[in-house]
Design a protein around this motif. Structure first.
Motif, short mmCIF file in Angstrom:
data_model
loop_
_atom_site.label_atom_id
_atom_site.label_comp_id
_atom_site.label_asym_id
_atom_site.label_seq_id
_atom_site.Cartn_x
_atom_site.Cartn_y
_atom_site.Cartn_z
N ALA A 120 0.82 -1.21 0.00
CA ALA A 120 0.00 0.00 0.00
C ALA A 120 0.85 1.26 0.00
N ALA A 121 1.95 1.24 0.76
CA ALA A 121 2.84 2.40 0.79
C ALA A 121 3.49 2.63 -0.57
N CYS A 122 3.92 1.55 -1.21
CA CYS A 122 4.53 1.68 -2.54
C CYS A 122 3.54 2.25 -3.54
N LEU A 123 2.31 1.78 -3.52
CA LEU A 123 1.31 2.24 -4.47
C LEU A 123 0.86 3.67 -4.17
N ALA A 124 0.75 4.01 -2.90
CA ALA A 124 0.35 5.37 -2.53
C ALA A 124 1.38 6.39 -3.00
N GLU A 125 2.64 6.02 -2.92
CA GLU A 125 3.70 6.92 -3.38
C GLU A 125 3.58 7.19 -4.87
N LEU A 126 3.12 6.23 -5.63
CA LEU A 126 2.97 6.40 -7.07
C LEU A 126 1.80 7.30 -7.44
N ASP A 127 0.79 7.36 -6.58
CA ASP A 127 -0.38 8.18 -6.85
C ASP A 127 -0.12 9.67 -6.65
N HIS A 175 5.56 9.09 -11.37
CA HIS A 175 4.30 9.15 -10.63
C HIS A 175 3.14 9.07 -11.61
N ALA A 176 1.93 9.03 -11.09
CA ALA A 176 0.75 8.84 -11.93
C ALA A 176 0.52 10.00 -12.90
N PHE A 177 1.08 11.16 -12.60
CA PHE A 177 0.89 12.32 -13.46
C PHE A 177 1.87 12.34 -14.64
N ALA A 178 3.01 11.66 -14.50
CA ALA A 178 4.01 11.70 -15.56
C ALA A 178 5.06 10.61 -15.36
N ALA A 179 5.44 9.97 -16.46
CA ALA A 179 6.54 9.00 -16.42
C ALA A 179 7.86 9.77 -16.41
N GLY A 180 8.96 9.03 -16.49
CA GLY A 180 10.25 9.71 -16.54
C GLY A 180 11.41 8.77 -16.36
N HIS A 181 12.57 9.20 -16.86
CA HIS A 181 13.82 8.44 -16.68
C HIS A 181 13.70 7.01 -17.25
N ARG A 182 12.97 6.90 -18.37
CA ARG A 182 12.79 5.62 -19.06
C ARG A 182 12.04 4.60 -18.20
N MET A 183 11.22 5.10 -17.28
CA MET A 183 10.41 4.22 -16.44
C MET A 183 8.98 4.75 -16.39
N VAL A 184 8.04 3.84 -16.14
CA VAL A 184 6.64 4.20 -16.02
C VAL A 184 6.08 3.61 -14.73
N VAL A 185 4.89 4.08 -14.37
CA VAL A 185 4.28 3.65 -13.11
C VAL A 185 4.12 2.13 -13.06
N ALA A 186 3.79 1.52 -14.20
CA ALA A 186 3.58 0.07 -14.22
C ALA A 186 4.81 -0.70 -13.75
N PHE A 217 6.81 0.14 -11.40
CA PHE A 217 6.86 0.21 -9.94
C PHE A 217 5.72 -0.57 -9.30
N ILE A 218 4.59 -0.65 -9.98
CA ILE A 218 3.50 -1.49 -9.47
C ILE A 218 3.93 -2.96 -9.47
N THR A 219 4.53 -3.37 -10.59
CA THR A 219 5.05 -4.74 -10.66
C THR A 219 6.07 -4.99 -9.57
N SER A 220 6.96 -4.03 -9.38
CA SER A 220 8.01 -4.18 -8.36
C SER A 220 7.43 -4.31 -6.96
N ALA A 221 6.40 -3.52 -6.67
CA ALA A 221 5.76 -3.61 -5.36
C ALA A 221 5.11 -4.98 -5.17
N ASP A 222 4.43 -5.45 -6.21
CA ASP A 222 3.75 -6.74 -6.12
C ASP A 222 4.72 -7.89 -5.87
N VAL A 223 5.80 -7.92 -6.64
CA VAL A 223 6.68 -9.09 -6.56
C VAL A 223 7.65 -9.03 -5.38
N ASN A 269 16.37 -1.87 -11.78
CA ASN A 269 16.35 -1.50 -10.38
C ASN A 269 15.33 -0.40 -10.15
N THR A 270 14.23 -0.75 -9.55
CA THR A 270 13.21 0.24 -9.23
C THR A 270 13.02 0.44 -7.73
#
Length: 277
Positions: free
Chosen positions: A15-22, A30-41, A43-49, A79-80
Motif C-alpha cells: 500500500a505504501a509503494c502504491l500510494a507513493e505512485l499516486d 508518478h501517476a501524473f508523468a513518467a520519466g527516466h525511461r520508467m513508467v508507473v507500471a 513500480f506497481i510490478t516491483s511492489a507486487d513481486v 532496479n526500481t
C-alpha cells in the motif's frame, strides 16, 4: 510492543509503494508523468513481486532486501526499489518482532551484510562508483553497520542505518502529520512528504549521478520554486513545471521518493500498533 503478522506487514508495504505512485512527486515517476525511461507500471510490478520477500516470516533484514531485489529484477528487469527495500526491511523486521528499529539495526550481522551486498550488486544502481573502503564489488564486511557508517556522509539511506532513521522521524512523519491536520487528501499528503525531503536535504540519488553540488542546487531550486505553495489548492501545474525541468536535465530525486515510501510504511505500521521508535 505489538508484533504484527507478516500478512499485515506485506499489505502495508504494498500500500505504501502504491500510494507513493499516486502522488505528484516532482522529478520522480508518478501517476501524473513518467520519466527516466520508467513508467508507473514498472513500480506497481516491483511492489507486487517484492512484497512477499519484504514480509517473509522470520527472515532477517539482508534476506528480505536480497529477496525483494531478486524478485524485482526478474519481473521488471531493472532496479526500481533497492532504496525502498533497504529502508523498509528493518521496519518490517521490527514490526514482526515487536522490536524497535534501533534494536533491529543493532542486531545486524555478517549474514545481513552478505545479503545486502549481493542485492546491491544485483540491482547495480546508477552512479554507485567506487569506494575506498567496503566497496560493494569486494567481499562483504563482517559488519553491515560499519559499511553503512562509511557511506553515511554521501548516502542518506546509509545514514538512516546509522542515525536510527532520523530523517523519517524528523522530516517525513512531521510533514505527513501536518498535511493530514490540514485536511489534505491522501495523495496530497504523500506529495507533502516528498516535497519535505526534496526541500530540506540534498537527494543522494542526484548526488551519486550528478555530484553533491548539483544535489544541493536542486534542493535550493525546489525550495525557491515551491515557496508559499498551498497544497490544499492542488497546484498540479506548478508542481508539473518543476517536474518537467528536473526530468529534462535527467535529475531524479529517487532517494526522496524512497524515504517517502518508508515514511508511509512506518506510519501504517505504527498506526497498527508497532512501536518502532
Amino acid at each position: 510492543m505489538t508484533a504484527l503478522a507478516p500478512a499485515r506487514i506485506r499489505s502495508f508495504y504494498r500500500a505504501a509503494c502504491l500510494a507513493e505512485l499516486d502522488a505528484l512527486k516532482p522529478g520522480n515517476v508518478h501517476a501524473f508523468a513518467a520519466g527516466h525511461r520508467m513508467v508507473v507500471a514498472d513500480f506497481i510490478t516491483s511492489a507486487d513481486v517484492s512484497a512477499p520477500a519484504l514480509a517473509q516470516a522470520g527472515a532477517g533484514v539482508g534476506a528480505r532486501v536480497h529477496g525483494g531485489v531478486a524478485a524485482t529484477m526478474a519481473a521488471a528487469g531493472q532496479n526500481t526499489n533497492l532504496g525502498i527495500l533497504l529502508l523498509c526491511a528493518p521496519l518490517a523486521v521490527a514490526a514482526e518482532g515487536g522490536a524497535s528499529v534501533s534494536a533491529v539495526l543493532g542486531s545486524l550481522d555478517s549474514t545481513d551484510a552478505e545479503a545486502v551486498y549481493a542485492a546491491i550488486r544485483l540491482a547495480n544502481p546508477g552512479g554507485l562508483g567506487r569506494a575506498g573502503k567496503h566497496d560493494v564489488a569486494a567481499a562483504a564486511p563482517t559488519s553491515l553497520m560499519s559499511a553503512m557508517a562509511e557511506a553515511a556522509d554521501r548516502d542518506r539511506i546509509a545514514r538512516a542505518f546509522v542515525n536510527g532513521f532520523a530523517d523519517v522521524t524528523e522530516i517525513g512523519l512531521p510533514a505527513l502529520h501536518a498535511a493530514r491536520s490540514q485536511g489534505l487528501d491522501p495523495a496530497w499528503c504523500t506529495t507533502a512528504v516528498h516535497l519535505a525531503y526534496l526541500r530540506w536535504v540534498p537527494d543522494s540519488h542526484i548526488a551519486r549521478k550528478a555530484g553533491a553540488d548539483v544535489a544541493d542546487s536542486v534542493r535550493r531550486e525546489a525550495e525557491a520554486a515551491l515557496a508559499g505553495l498551498d497544497l490544499a489548492a492542488k497546484p498540479v501545474e506548478r508542481l508539473l513545471a518543476l517536474d518537467t525541468t528536473l526530468k529534462a536535465r535527467g535529475l531524479n530525486p529517487g532517494t526522496s521518493a524512497d524515504f517517502t515510501v518508508a515514511t508511509l510504511f512506518w506510519d501504517a505500521l505504527a498506526t497498527a500498533g508497532a512501536r518502532l521508535a
